[in-house]
Write an enzyme that holds these catalytic residues in place. Structure first.
Site, PDB file in Angstrom:
ATOM      1  N   GLU A   1      -4.853  -7.687  -6.202  1.00 39.78           N
ATOM      2  CA  GLU A   1      -3.534  -8.320  -6.291  1.00 39.78           C
ATOM      3  C   GLU A   1      -3.463  -9.544  -5.384  1.00 39.78           C
ATOM      4  OE1 GLU A   1      -0.997  -4.185  -7.085  1.00 39.78           O
ATOM      5  OE2 GLU A   1      -0.600  -5.418  -5.316  1.00 39.78           O
TER       6      GLU A   1
ATOM      7  N   GLY B   1       0.149   5.050 -20.158  1.00 37.86           N
ATOM      8  CA  GLY B   1      -0.844   4.649 -21.147  1.00 37.86           C
ATOM      9  C   GLY B   1      -1.233   3.200 -21.070  1.00 37.86           C
TER      10      GLY B   1
ATOM     11  N   ARG C   1       0.863  -1.192   0.000  1.00 43.58           N
ATOM     12  CA  ARG C   1       0.000   0.000   0.000  1.00 43.58           C
ATOM     13  C   ARG C   1       0.887   1.224   0.000  1.00 43.58           C
ATOM     14  NH1 ARG C   1      -3.425   3.170  -1.247  1.00 43.58           N
ATOM     15  NH2 ARG C   1      -5.321   3.721  -0.077  1.00 43.58           N
ATOM     16  N   GLY C   2       0.376   2.306  -0.574  1.00 43.83           N
ATOM     17  CA  GLY C   2       1.167   3.515  -0.790  1.00 43.83           C
ATOM     18  C   GLY C   2       1.818   4.081   0.445  1.00 43.83           C
ATOM     19  N   GLU C   3       1.231   3.893   1.623  1.00 47.24           N
ATOM     20  CA  GLU C   3       1.772   4.530   2.821  1.00 47.24           C
ATOM     21  C   GLU C   3       3.152   4.016   3.185  1.00 47.24           C
ATOM     22  OE1 GLU C   3       0.865   2.814   6.927  1.00 47.24           O
ATOM     23  OE2 GLU C   3      -1.099   2.763   5.967  1.00 47.24           O
ATOM     24  N   THR C   4       3.497   2.836   2.720  1.00 49.66           N
ATOM     25  CA  THR C   4       4.834   2.299   3.029  1.00 49.66           C
ATOM     26  C   THR C   4       5.819   2.476   1.875  1.00 49.66           C
ATOM     27  OG1 THR C   4       4.293   0.082   2.195  1.00 49.66           O
ATOM     28  CG2 THR C   4       3.790   0.543   4.499  1.00 49.66           C
ATOM     29  N   ARG C   5       5.361   3.086   0.765  1.00 45.58           N
ATOM     30  CA  ARG C   5       6.198   3.162  -0.435  1.00 45.58           C
ATOM     31  C   ARG C   5       7.543   3.793  -0.160  1.00 45.58           C
ATOM     32  NH1 ARG C   5       5.212   3.151  -5.849  1.00 45.58           N
ATOM     33  NH2 ARG C   5       2.951   3.259  -5.580  1.00 45.58           N
TER      34      ARG C   5
END
Length: 1363
Positions: free
Chosen positions: A77, A43, A11-15
């Site tokens: 996913e 694209g 998830r984005g918060e750990t990116r």
């Protein structure tokens, strides 16, 4: 989209925190990782790309953080990842990051909140699928990260775990900048020329690409030569003499010249290479040569190879080619230059970016990076692999700053080492110092016990190590040198302060000076030549409290250590010199315990060795019983071969849950194994030649692992019904189990039993009939595919139900039996391919055989009817594919297309190579009488031995006068006055056969002459050719020259049968088949309980065959470098001394005879050693008579028994004596002699008188000192005999060693001596009995014994004292 190793779901918060750190660590360790921010092109439709990426990755890592479930993308996913796991077995590693684990699978807390929101917005069925996926995480082997943990250490564990789960990466060879170089070298070789032999030396520093260039060139031009061979790592492999000899053997094998026996000359088979290759145009590459000795042994002279041959060597020595003088050989050199900048950049990019060009924004920094490699391919690969693990230009710049500190090649290599985690550095150093060339599975097991958690992928990704196709670790020598230099630099002047020791000189210095320390973690003492250590500090290991690895090979210590570190994980010490380990030695973490050939008694139980996985105690002659091993639950391999005093096992051995391999073969007094067993992991169980083993254990539960059991030559009486629980049993050998009367019904019902070997089990010949009678139908017939029922007195009544019951047979050996006919039902055995009925001398009838048959061996089936012979001939007329038949000689059928008694088979073909069968009719052998005489003379057996011998036949195909060499040479065993019938395709693989078309031309001018040459001691009296009409166009084959005007200069002449001197020893060594040799006497020899050389030799031969079929312990985790456990050290050492002392003129003139004879002589020596052990002697010590010679007027001098020389092989004088006796034997050797009287060596004491000098000079100071001591003692104890001179002699006749008048005295003395020796009392009694007969006869043929002589004991034996 390229495939990746790992799909990273997060998830984005750990990116930009945890996930970013994990991603970077994975990349730096060579793990290609997919994450969406880098790998998605603008694209692209997101979801299809993600789903495809998940499918293509080898593994998924899922970071389940607090808001993971809030993302529908993440949940989709996860569903796909779980689906791939369940359907494809894809590995999944869930990381539960700062969340209560139960919140994930029970959907509580933040996960419940997120799922409730989805249910209000998304399709309920979709949400249900997401919930189910989250619940399945619990069973996926998750790991939990919490706030109180160290993130870097946690990530290290994750990276290691991930790398351990992934398969090893496929090796990638990016060849850059070689095309031009190959053409340059090729032009210098002048390959099109056939005039001279040319040697080219490619020279340059290590790591510059010499080997890569040589391999590339070899692959491009090898097909232009008759035979070719690439010998890699010559320097490393030739460090010991045996290894160089092995390279010679490999050279010939790769050239298509199969070598059956070992070489035995000082020149390591050089003469054999010359003999076999001197007329062949070959390509030979010798990689990494660093000494003239290597060249002299592998490419010794201009006449070793045929005209047009090319020899390429790679070397760091610029003058190596110039130093090696080869007569008329043309020598050239090529200097290997560094790669230019463009080629350097391309090679670098392949390893950094997996493409030939730099990634965007990386070109400048890449060009900066390659400057540190200086054009060296190895350095470019290492730098590229290292930098490829960093994702930003800034991080590259930071790394390049480190290269500036030490820009040397070694410095560049060391930077990759420095970037490893600490445990990976330790692993790398252990491999560099101890384990290069070993199997990774073995190394991994040892280092895992050291808490290193080794992952080889880390080193592969950095180009520091590779794993070859056999699973063995390979490392460039520059990389290895770098590792060893790191260790040495810790303490340059004091080896005792280093972490690892591998130089035997350094190790012995530390042990003798007691300079060890707690710094030492590993020791490998493995000198190239045998070492003996008499004086050392036995407490030297006291200071090495952190020692993990101790390996001692090829070294004998006179005393044992008084202490050993408890920290040991690997203890390998061949010949450990004590009956017990030190009292306080309790290595709780040890995994490998290897103490073969030791004095160990093994009195302690294995109660505390929970990690112990491998034990090798073979040939420990003090072990009488195996203690409780219940504490060794992890034990996988247990080897106890040839422990001759082993009587029993503790019952706990039968219940080891992880035991895979158990071998206690040739334990001759072992009476029982265990009463019950349940070994669920067992795959190999071996007790062959345990002659007194009577009982097979009850199998308590089903064991389903693939299992092989070896029980040949045991006293097993019966199998329990519970043997049916061995449902994984695939192979069992119960040959020569005379006490086995029947096989239980459950035995035949074993579902996976495919191979059954029961040679000589005549009591079992009714077993199949009883099974048939007890089963009304055979719908559930046994699954046995291979049956060996040789020499079991099978009659028709026995054989017929056997064939009926075993309907799935593919390979049947029922040779040496009494049946008269094969059953008609054999035609319905549609799976049979091979049928051996050789030596079935009563066999008359062979019915129609199934169409599946490919091989029939009917040697010496002398009663075959003409109809049966016709049936065999018909297999060719029916054009059976790959047929091979040997049978007594009959006329060639008229349907053959050609037959002749002149020359060798000859025909012409074009376009497509014809499919033909050939028949060779052989007459008598040119060596049969001499071979029979030799066997009889050497073995001293019985009359009429070897009356039906077989001989090796080897065939060679020539096309247009050029010999064609298949990869694997084909040999046939044929009797005198027999016919060999075979499809020519049987000599080649399918691929090789199809390649033959390329040798033929097309059109009217494309005819090529085809010949088949026969190499054999048998005379070829007739031959025939039959053309397979279905596979051959008759217009493309002719038996007369289609171009009569063309010369036949390219034809090969018929080869004469071998001369006796050349082939006699080959026949003795290769055809020493006990059943052929002993015939009807074989059961007498097998059943006798009296120790004899004949029975010992028979057992030695059969043991060799059994060992050839049994899986090697290295397949189950043994060290490849651990020396093969010979039946006796002394045999190997004596053989080494014998071959070292071959005179040069004999080695040159008779290399073939020496080579062929070595294996046979070694077999005799081993049999002799085993006989001595049966008689209670544990070693083959020097033992010879001391004989007094006195001159007599008008008569030959008298010789009288005067003492005994008895010296242990460990003593230094033993070597001198063996060397002397060997020199005498070679001096007397006559290769043309086919029969000889038995010879004997002795110490001769000559009464010289005053002024006489010795005829024998001794240049060896050790031997001279011994003989001087014997002279001194003899004269001191016998003053009336005057001056004496001692020498060692070889008598022409052993029976003339003692003069006739002194024979009774000799018999009396020797009889009393032997009567007091354990195991020799029977012989002593016999000698005393003969002495009694001599005295009682009253004849004057022998003299009398006036009084019993006295003897004085001496350090070397005993000497007579004058009465």
């Amino acid at each position: 989209m390229a495939n990746h190793d790992v799909f990273l779901s997060f998830r984005g918060e750990t990116r930009y925190r945890f996930t970013d750190h994990l991603y970077g660590a994975l990349r730096q360790n060579g793990i290609q990782t997919f994450r969406d921010n880098e790998n998605l092109r603008v694209g692209d439709e997101l979801e299809p790309i993600l789903m495809k990426a998940i499918e293509n990755c080898k593994m998924a890592v899922v970071v389940l953080c607090e808001d993971y479930a809030s993302s529908t993308w993440c949940l989709r996913e996860l569903v796909k990842i779980i689906d791939c796991h369940e359907k494809q077995g894809k590995q999944v590693l869930p990381i539960i990051y700062k969340v209560n684990p139960s919140n994930v699978w029970d959907q509580k807390g933040c996960y419940e909140t997120a799922m409730a929101k989805h249910e209000s917005r998304e399709d309920p069925q979709k949400v249900k699928t997401w919930r189910l996926a989250l619940s399945k995480v619990q069973k996926l082997g998750w790991v939990h990260y919490t706030d109180d943990m160290s993130e870097p250490e946690f990530i290290k564990v994750i990276v290691r775990d991930t790398a351990g789960r992934l398969p090893l990466p496929e090796p990638t060879d990016h060849v850059v900048g070689l095309d031009t170089r190959c053409e340059e070298v090729k032009s210098r070789l002048d390959i099109e020329s056939y005039e001279n032999v040319c040697m080219l030396g490619i020279y340059g520093p290590g790591g510059i690409g010499k080997t890569t260039l040589a391999k590339c060139l070899f692959d491009k031009i090898k097909r232009q030569f008759e035979a070719s061979c690439f010998l890699g790592n010559v320097r490393e492999k030739s460090e010991s003499r045996e290894s160089l000899e092995s390279l010679q053997k490999t050279l010939l094998d790769d050239m298509g010249e199969e070598t059956i026996t070992e070489f035995g000359s000082e020149f390591k088979g050089g003469s054999e290479i010359k003999r076999r290759l001197r007329h062949r145009r070959v390509l030979l590459v010798l990689d990494d040569v660093n000494s003239i000795t290597q060249l002299e042994s592998l490419a010794g002279g201009h006449d070793w190879f045929g005209s047009g041959s090319r020899i390429i060597i790679t070397t760091r020595d610029t003058d190596m080619v110039d130093k090696h003088v080869m007569g008329d050989v043309v020598t050239k050199k090529y200097k290997m230059e560094e790669l230019n900048d463009d080629d350097s950049l391309e090679l670098f990019c392949w390893h950094a970016f997996n493409s030939k060009e730099p990634a965007e924004n990386f070109e400048n920094v890449s060009r900066n990076a390659i400057s540190y490699a200086k054009g060296f391919p190895l350095a470019l690969e290492v730098i590229g692999s290292h930098l490829g693990g960093f994702e930003s230009v800034d991080s590259w710049e930071e790394e390049l700053d480190q290269y500036r500190i030490d820009p040397s090649i070694q410095g560049v290599l060391k930077r990759s080492y420095d970037s490893l985690y600490e445990l990976d550095q330790k692993t790398f150093l252990d491999i560099a110092c101890f384990f290069k060339g070993e199997k990774w599975e073995y190394v991994k097991r040892v280092l895992k016990a050291c808490d290193f958690y080794p992952v080889v992928r880390v080193f592969i990704s950095k180009c520091l190590i590779t794993v070859n196709q056999n699973g063995c670790l390979e490392m460039h020598d520059l990389v290895q040198d770098m590792g060893k230099e790191i260790v040495t630099s810790d303490s340059p002047t004091n080896p005792g302060e280093r972490s690892r020791l591998w130089s035997h000189k350094d190790i012995l210095q530390v042990l003798k000076d007691d300079t060890g320390s707690s710094s030492i973690e590993g020791i490998m003492l493995h000198p190239a030549t045998h070492e003996e250590v008499d004086h050392w500090i036995t407490t030297a290991f006291n200071k090495m409290e952190n020692l993990r690895i101790l390996i001692v090979r090829n070294t004998i210590f006179s005393t044992a250590p008084s202490c050993l570190p408890k920290s040991l994980r690997l203890l390998e010490w061949k010949g450990y010199p004590s009956e017990s380990s030190p009292l306080d030695f309790h290595p709780n973490r040890i995994v490998d315990l290897k103490l073969p050939h030791s004095a160990l008694k093994l009195e302690k139980s294995f109660q505390i060795f929970e990690d112990l996985t491998f034990i090798n105690l073979s040939q420990c002659q003090s072990i009488t019983q195996i203690p409780n091993v219940s504490g060794a639950k992890s034990l996988r391999v247990f080897i106890l071969d040839r422990c001759h005093k082993l009587v029993k096992f503790d019952e706990s051995v039968g219940f080891l849950p992880n035991l895979v391999y158990l071998s206690a073969s040739e334990c001759r007094v072992l009476r029982s194994f265990v009463p019950r067993m349940y070994l669920p992991s067992l795959e190999v169980l071996s007790f062959y030649f345990c002659k007194k083993l009577q009982n097979f254990p009850d199998v308590m539960q089903k064991m389903d692992k693939p299992l092989k059991i070896y029980l040949a030559n045991t006293a097993i009486k019966e199998f329990p019904d519970s043997i049916g629980n061995l449902i994984g049993l695939e192979h069992i050998d119960i040959s020569i189990c005379r006490g086995l009367k029947d096989l239980p019904s459950s035995f035949f019902k074993l579902p996976k039993l495919f191979t059954l070997t029961m040679e000589g089990c005549y009591h079992l010949r009714r077993s199949f009939k009883r099974f048939k009678e007890s089963h009304s139908t055979l719908d559930d017939c046994p699954n046995i595919k291979r049956l060996n029922f040789t020499g079991a007195n099978l009659s028709d009544e026995d054989l017929h139900p056997t064939i009926q019951v075993l309907q799935k047979l593919e390979d049947v050996n029922v040779s040496h039996n009494d049946f008269v006919s094969l059953p008609n039902c054999i035609e319905r055995s549609v799976h049979i391919k091979c049928l051996d009925v050789s030596y079935c001398k009563n066999l008359k009838t062979i019915p129609e055989l199934p169409s599946s048959i490919q091989k029939v061996d009917a040697r010496y089936c002398l009663s075959l009817t003409s109809e049966s012979s016709t049936e065999l001939w018909s297999k060719v007329l029916l054009e059976t594919e790959r047929i091979q038949i040997v049978m007594p000689k009959k006329e060639i059928p008229n349907l053959f297309d050609c037959d002749s008694s002149e020359g060798i088979p000859l025909f012409w073909a074009r376009r497509k190579f014809p499919v033909v069968a050939l028949a060779f009719m052989f007459g008598r052998s040119t060596v049969s009488n001499s071979v029979a005489e030799t066997r009889t003379d050497i073995l001293g057996f019985f009359p009429q031995i070897g009356s039906s011998l077989s001989f090796i036949v080897r065939l060679h195909l020539f096309i247009g006068g050029k010999q064609i060499f298949p990869k694997d040479s084909k040999y046939f065993s044929v009797g005198e006055d027999h016919v060999l019938l075979f499809d020519l395709r049987a000599l080649f693989s399918d691929e090789e056969w199809h390649d033959l078309d390329a040798y033929l031309g097309v059109g009217d001018d494309g005819w090529k002459a085809i010949q088949v040459q026969c190499e054999s001691p048998l005379t070829l009296s007739h031959w025939g050719v039959y053309v397979y009409k279905q596979d051959t166009n008759s217009a493309d084959i002719q038996f007369k020259n289609p171009n009569p005007k063309s010369p036949l200069s390219d034809l090969v002449p018929k080869r004469s049968p071998h001369e006796p001197q050349e082939s006699m020893m080959r026949q003795v060594a290769e055809n020493l088949n006990p059943r052929e040799l002993l015939g009807d006497y074989l059961p007498l020899v097998e059943l006798t309980e009296v120790p004899s050389f004949t029975s010992a030799l028979l057992r030695s031969l059969r043991t060799g065959k059994a060992e050839a079929t049994r899986p090697e312990s290295s397949a189950y985790g043994a060290s490849l470098k651990q020396e093969h456990e010979e039946s006796n050290w002394n045999v190997s050492r004596v053989m080494d001394m014998i071959k070292d002392d071959v005179p040069t003129h004999i080695a040159d003139a008779y290399s073939n005879e020496i080579r062929e004879g070595r294996r046979f002589v070694e077999e005799l020596m081993r049999a002799r050693m085993e006989l001595l052990k049966e008689k209670g002697q544990e070693r083959m010590d020097i033992d010879m008579a001391i004989v007094l010679e006195q001159p007599r007027s008008g008569r030959p001098p008298s010789r009288r028994y005067w003492g005994r020389l008895h010296i242990k092989y460990e003593e230094i004088t033993a070597k001198a004596i063996v060397r002397k006796t060997t020199q005498l034997a070679w001096r007397d050797w006559n290769p043309g002699r086919t029969t000889t009287k038995e010879k004997a060596t002795a110490v001769l004491l000559k009464c010289t008188g005053q002024g006489e000098s010795s005829e024998e000079e001794n240049n060896d100071p050790v031997l001279a000192e011994l003989l001087s001591q014997i002279e001194e003692d003899a004269m001191r104890f016998n003053t009336s005999y005057g001056k004496m001179k001692a020498c060692i002699i070889l008598t022409d006749d052993a029976y003339a060693l003692i003069s006739e008048e002194y024979v009774p005295e000799f018999m009396l003395i020797r009889g009393k001596e032997n009567a007091e020796i354990k195991g020799m009392s029977q012989w002593g009694a016999l000698e005393l009995l003969i002495y009694g007969f001599m005295r009682a006869s009253g004849e004057n043929t022998f003299g009398s014994v006036e009084s019993e002589p006295r003897f004085e004991k001496t350090p070397y034996g005993k000497i007579r004292v004058e009465n």
